[in-house]
Write an enzyme that holds these catalytic residues in place. Structure first.
Site, PDB file in Angstrom:
ATOM      1  N   LYS A 139      -9.186 -10.376  -0.834  1.00  0.00           N
ATOM      2  CA  LYS A 139     -10.110  -9.256  -0.594  1.00  0.00           C
ATOM      3  C   LYS A 139      -9.676  -8.051  -1.420  1.00  0.00           C
ATOM      4  O   LYS A 139      -8.702  -7.380  -1.107  1.00  0.00           O
ATOM      5  CB  LYS A 139     -10.152  -8.853   0.883  1.00  0.00           C
ATOM      6  CG  LYS A 139     -11.419  -8.026   1.143  1.00  0.00           C
ATOM      7  CD  LYS A 139     -11.318  -7.068   2.298  1.00  0.00           C
ATOM      8  CE  LYS A 139     -10.704  -5.742   1.968  1.00  0.00           C
ATOM      9  NZ  LYS A 139     -11.412  -4.930   0.950  1.00  0.00           N
ATOM     10  N   GLU A 168       3.258  -4.268   1.382  1.00  0.00           N
ATOM     11  CA  GLU A 168       3.768  -3.450   0.261  1.00  0.00           C
ATOM     12  C   GLU A 168       3.040  -2.122   0.355  1.00  0.00           C
ATOM     13  O   GLU A 168       1.830  -2.062   0.131  1.00  0.00           O
ATOM     14  CB  GLU A 168       3.461  -4.120  -1.081  1.00  0.00           C
ATOM     15  CG  GLU A 168       4.134  -5.449  -1.303  1.00  0.00           C
ATOM     16  CD  GLU A 168       5.631  -5.342  -1.434  1.00  0.00           C
ATOM     17  OE1 GLU A 168       6.136  -4.229  -1.677  1.00  0.00           O
ATOM     18  OE2 GLU A 168       6.300  -6.366  -1.274  1.00  0.00           O
ATOM     19  N   CYS A 188       2.325   3.015  -6.876  1.00  0.00           N
ATOM     20  CA  CYS A 188       3.205   3.115  -5.699  1.00  0.00           C
ATOM     21  C   CYS A 188       4.644   3.401  -6.113  1.00  0.00           C
ATOM     22  O   CYS A 188       5.415   3.945  -5.332  1.00  0.00           O
ATOM     23  CB  CYS A 188       3.133   1.829  -4.898  1.00  0.00           C
ATOM     24  SG  CYS A 188       3.453   0.385  -5.899  1.00  0.00           S
ATOM     25  N   GLU A 216       2.974  11.063  -0.324  1.00  0.00           N
ATOM     26  CA  GLU A 216       2.558  10.369  -1.545  1.00  0.00           C
ATOM     27  C   GLU A 216       1.253  11.006  -2.034  1.00  0.00           C
ATOM     28  O   GLU A 216       0.246  10.982  -1.336  1.00  0.00           O
ATOM     29  CB  GLU A 216       2.324   8.889  -1.233  1.00  0.00           C
ATOM     30  CG  GLU A 216       1.962   8.083  -2.458  1.00  0.00           C
ATOM     31  CD  GLU A 216       1.710   6.614  -2.141  1.00  0.00           C
ATOM     32  OE1 GLU A 216       1.019   6.325  -1.153  1.00  0.00           O
ATOM     33  OE2 GLU A 216       2.195   5.775  -2.905  1.00  0.00           O
TER      34      GLU A 216
HETATM   35  P1  NAD Z   1      -5.792   1.233   1.331  1.00  0.00           P
HETATM   36  O1  NAD Z   1      -4.731   1.026   2.348  1.00  0.00           O
HETATM   37  O2  NAD Z   1      -6.853   2.224   1.592  1.00  0.00           O
HETATM   38  O3  NAD Z   1      -6.556  -0.145   1.043  1.00  0.00           O
HETATM   39  C1  NAD Z   1      -5.872  -1.306   0.624  1.00  0.00           C
HETATM   40  C2  NAD Z   1      -6.718  -2.522   0.982  1.00  0.00           C
HETATM   41  O4  NAD Z   1      -6.780  -2.640   2.399  1.00  0.00           O
HETATM   42  C3  NAD Z   1      -8.160  -2.445   0.500  1.00  0.00           C
HETATM   43  O5  NAD Z   1      -8.578  -3.740   0.079  1.00  0.00           O
HETATM   44  C4  NAD Z   1      -8.899  -2.016   1.748  1.00  0.00           C
HETATM   45  O6  NAD Z   1     -10.253  -2.397   1.739  1.00  0.00           O
HETATM   46  C5  NAD Z   1      -8.118  -2.775   2.825  1.00  0.00           C
HETATM   47  N1  NAD Z   1      -8.207  -2.226   4.186  1.00  0.00           N
HETATM   48  C6  NAD Z   1      -8.435  -0.943   4.567  1.00  0.00           C
HETATM   49  N2  NAD Z   1      -8.462  -0.852   5.917  1.00  0.00           N
HETATM   50  C7  NAD Z   1      -8.227  -2.102   6.396  1.00  0.00           C
HETATM   51  C8  NAD Z   1      -8.129  -2.668   7.711  1.00  0.00           C
HETATM   52  N3  NAD Z   1      -8.267  -1.924   8.799  1.00  0.00           N
HETATM   53  N4  NAD Z   1      -7.879  -3.992   7.830  1.00  0.00           N
HETATM   54  C9  NAD Z   1      -7.723  -4.759   6.740  1.00  0.00           C
HETATM   55  N5  NAD Z   1      -7.816  -4.296   5.472  1.00  0.00           N
HETATM   56  C10 NAD Z   1      -8.058  -2.984   5.304  1.00  0.00           C
HETATM   57  O7  NAD Z   1      -4.999   1.535  -0.027  1.00  0.00           O
HETATM   58  P2  NAD Z   1      -5.616   1.947  -1.439  1.00  0.00           P
HETATM   59  O8  NAD Z   1      -6.104   3.356  -1.315  1.00  0.00           O
HETATM   60  O9  NAD Z   1      -6.543   0.878  -1.922  1.00  0.00           O
HETATM   61  O10 NAD Z   1      -4.327   1.886  -2.386  1.00  0.00           O
HETATM   62  C11 NAD Z   1      -3.433   2.942  -2.547  1.00  0.00           C
HETATM   63  C12 NAD Z   1      -2.177   2.723  -1.716  1.00  0.00           C
HETATM   64  O11 NAD Z   1      -1.589   1.464  -2.020  1.00  0.00           O
HETATM   65  C13 NAD Z   1      -1.091   3.746  -1.987  1.00  0.00           C
HETATM   66  O12 NAD Z   1      -0.535   4.189  -0.773  1.00  0.00           O
HETATM   67  C14 NAD Z   1      -0.050   2.958  -2.772  1.00  0.00           C
HETATM   68  O13 NAD Z   1       1.252   3.446  -2.693  1.00  0.00           O
HETATM   69  C15 NAD Z   1      -0.189   1.614  -2.180  1.00  0.00           C
HETATM   70  N6  NAD Z   1       0.351   0.599  -3.089  1.00  0.00           N
HETATM   71  C16 NAD Z   1       1.550  -0.002  -2.793  1.00  0.00           C
HETATM   72  C17 NAD Z   1       2.092  -0.936  -3.670  1.00  0.00           C
HETATM   73  C18 NAD Z   1       3.406  -1.633  -3.379  1.00  0.00           C
HETATM   74  O14 NAD Z   1       3.645  -2.660  -3.976  1.00  0.00           O
HETATM   75  N7  NAD Z   1       4.234  -1.109  -2.510  1.00  0.00           N
HETATM   76  C19 NAD Z   1       1.416  -1.256  -4.842  1.00  0.00           C
HETATM   77  C20 NAD Z   1       0.203  -0.615  -5.109  1.00  0.00           C
HETATM   78  C21 NAD Z   1      -0.323   0.308  -4.222  1.00  0.00           C
END
Ligand code: NAD
Length: 479
Positions: free
Chosen positions: A172, A247, A281, A382
């Site tokens: 997803k 992550e 991230c 962040e």
């Molecule tokens: P997000 O948490 O808003 O969304 C991530 C994914 O989760 C999306 O596909 C979203 O649709 C889904 N999602 C949202 N709510 C959900 C729920 N209740 N149940 C299941 N799935 C759900 O994050 P984002 O804004 O897409 O990405 C940015 C964030 O990702 C930043 O905080 C960044 O640090 C983090 N990130 C971490 C890593 C790592 O490896 N540690 C790598 C890349 C990004």
């Protein structure tokens, strides 16, 4: 505009609810495509297809699975340019970055295709008479939920080991960036993966994502995204004791000692925070610099940041593209304002570029803030945008204390020529990844993940194969 369908059971599938949502190009603000909005019924179909796919896939031995994954890598390479263009259209990242990331997808598939053939259990000398050994068994159907900052690359860190270990997957992507995942679904078919082994559903996290996490037939959720979302997923998974890996966010330190290789350190430090427009991230968003080097370092970083080529992502000259959306740019601008309001000083950037042709995109010039204090929001939270906070430190102890003054613990860099100090600091910093004289956090062959609120579990390396399998211990008594 005809919506992009879901990818379920090896074919395109219209969503049951018949709804779709717009997918924007962050460089122009225009709608680039529409994608199917999956609901609970579509997740149900994807799980059903994946269960069938799993039966066919897990029956293949590691060598046969590896052959298909090598073929998948070859097909990805054959379509590298198109994949990269789709990723750039959808994320606004510079085309040269998208080309590199598409290459990583292929590399990752090859790494795990090779890796799974060398992945096996143990024999254990137990006290009872007999033979004790372990088996590694796939988990079944895995739900892979990924963010928008590196859509296809992060997806591959999950689907390559999951598939190699014998699982079927439902991917997803984030709603902002579904296009490359859908293309990868189609390519998996061209590579000869059995139907149902690789499924893609698009739709909001709160509905489609949540339905995946709550589905009883899904053996594991591998999630990358914000810490708050990860916490929600952890509690949704708890009643079913569902396997999860998370992550999450970061606020990574970049520790610079006065004896560092100055030119290299400046050049890398700039990319380490402003690359991908800071939406990384692992962004080294807090630079701690030894006092006697501080002025010189800040001057050089500001000068370099000003010269970064912010521009149209399809141009091969562009180093920094737009942020993912106008909303994300507003969020970053709010952080900068908050920092200034609490006494930080903006040394450069933080405003949209003036160049013609960029006014419709969510562009923001890289910003450097000094006079930052640890209690400020810009230091603690962040930002996920092109903002660097710089602070001086007097000695090693203070540098480590500042680096560790964070709820996060994903990545860190240490710049010094003193090997003893590099080792001491590498041990003392509380993060899953430490790079010495480097800003690289990710190596396909090595484990990657976070301490503290940056996550649970590790991706990449052979460790990731462990994460997509259960260990079964078998004891055979000897008569
Ligand atoms: P997000 O948490 O808003 O969304 C991530 C994914 O989760 C999306 O596909 C979203 O649709 C889904 N999602 C949202 N709510 C959900 C729920 N209740 N149940 C299941 N799935 C759900 O994050 P984002 O804004 O897409 O990405 C940015 C964030 O990702 C930043 O905080 C960044 O640090 C983090 N990130 C971490 C890593 C790592 O490896 N540690 C790598 C890349 C990004």
């Amino acid at each position: 505009m005809k919506p992009e369908p879901l990818w379920i059971g090896g074919r395109e599938a219209a969503p049951r609810g018949g709804e779709s949502f717009p997918v924007r190009n962050p460089a122009t603000g225009r709608t680039a495509a529409r994608a199917a909005l999956a609901g609970g019924a579509d997740v149900e179909r994807a799980v059903e297809a994946a269960r069938k796919g799993f039966l066919a896939w897990s029956r293949l031995g590691p060598r046969d699975r590896a052959a298909r994954l090598f073929e998948f890598a070859r097909v990805v390479r054959q379509n590298l340019r198109e994949l990269a263009e789709i990723e750039t259209l959808n994320t606004g990242k510079p085309i040269r970055d998208s080309m590199d990331e598409a290459g990583v997808v292929a590399d990752c598939l090859e790494y795990y295709a090779g890796g799974v053939q060398k992945f096996f259990g143990e024999t254990i000398p137990v006290t009872d008479r007999g033979l004790d050994f372990t088996l590694r068994e796939p988990l079944g159907v895995c739900g892979l939920i990924v963010p928008w900052n590196f859509p296809m690359m992060i997806a591959s860190w999950k689907f390559a080991p999951a598939l190699a270990a014998g699982n079927a997957v439902i991917l997803k992507p984030a709603s902002l960036t579904p296009l490359s995942a859908l293309m990868l679904g189609r390519l998996s078919k061209d590579a000869g993966l059995p139907d149902g082994v690789f499924n893609v559903i698009t739709g909001p996290g709160e509905t489609a994502g949540r339905a995946l996490v709550e589905h009883p037939e899904i053996g594991k959720i591998s999630f990358t995204g914000e810490t708050a979302t990860g916490a929600g997923i952890m509690s949704l998974a708890a009643p079913r004791i569902k396997r999860i890996s998370l992550e999450l966010g970061g606020k990574s330190p970049n520790i610079v000692f006065a004896d560092a290789d100055f030119g290299l350190c400046v050049e890398r430090s700039v990319y380490a925070v402003f690359g991908n427009a800071g939406q990384d991230c692992c962004a080294r968003s807090r630079a701690f610099v030894e006092k006697r080097l501080f002025g010189r370092f800040v001057e050089a970083v500001v000068e370099r940041a000003r010269k970064l080529r912010v521009g149209e992502p399809r141009s091969s000259r562009t180093e920094i593209g737009p942020l993912i959306s106008p909303a994300q740019r507003r969020r970053v601008e709010d952080y900068i304002r908050s920092g200034i309001g609490h006494g930080a000083r903006l040394l450069c950037g933080g405003t949209p570029p003036k160049e013609r042709g960029l006014s419709r995109g969510a562009y923001l010039r890289p910003a450097v803030l000094d006079r930052v204090r640890p209690e400020m929001k810009v230091f603690r939270e962040e930002i996920f945008g092109p903002v660097l906070c710089v602070m001086p430190f007097k000695d090693e102890e203070e540098a480590v204390a500042l680096a560790n003054a964070s709820d996060y613990g994903l990545s860190a860099s240490v710049w010094t020529r003193d090997i003893g100090r590099a080792l001491r600091v590498a041990r003392a910093v509380k993060s899953g990844v430490v790079s010495v004289n480097s800003s690289h956090s990710v190596h396909l062959e090595a484990p990657f993940g976070g301490y503290k609120k940056s996550g649970v579990g590790r991706e990449l390396g052979l460790k990731a194969l462990e994460g997509y399998t259960e260990v079964k211990n078998v004891f055979v008594a000897e008569k």
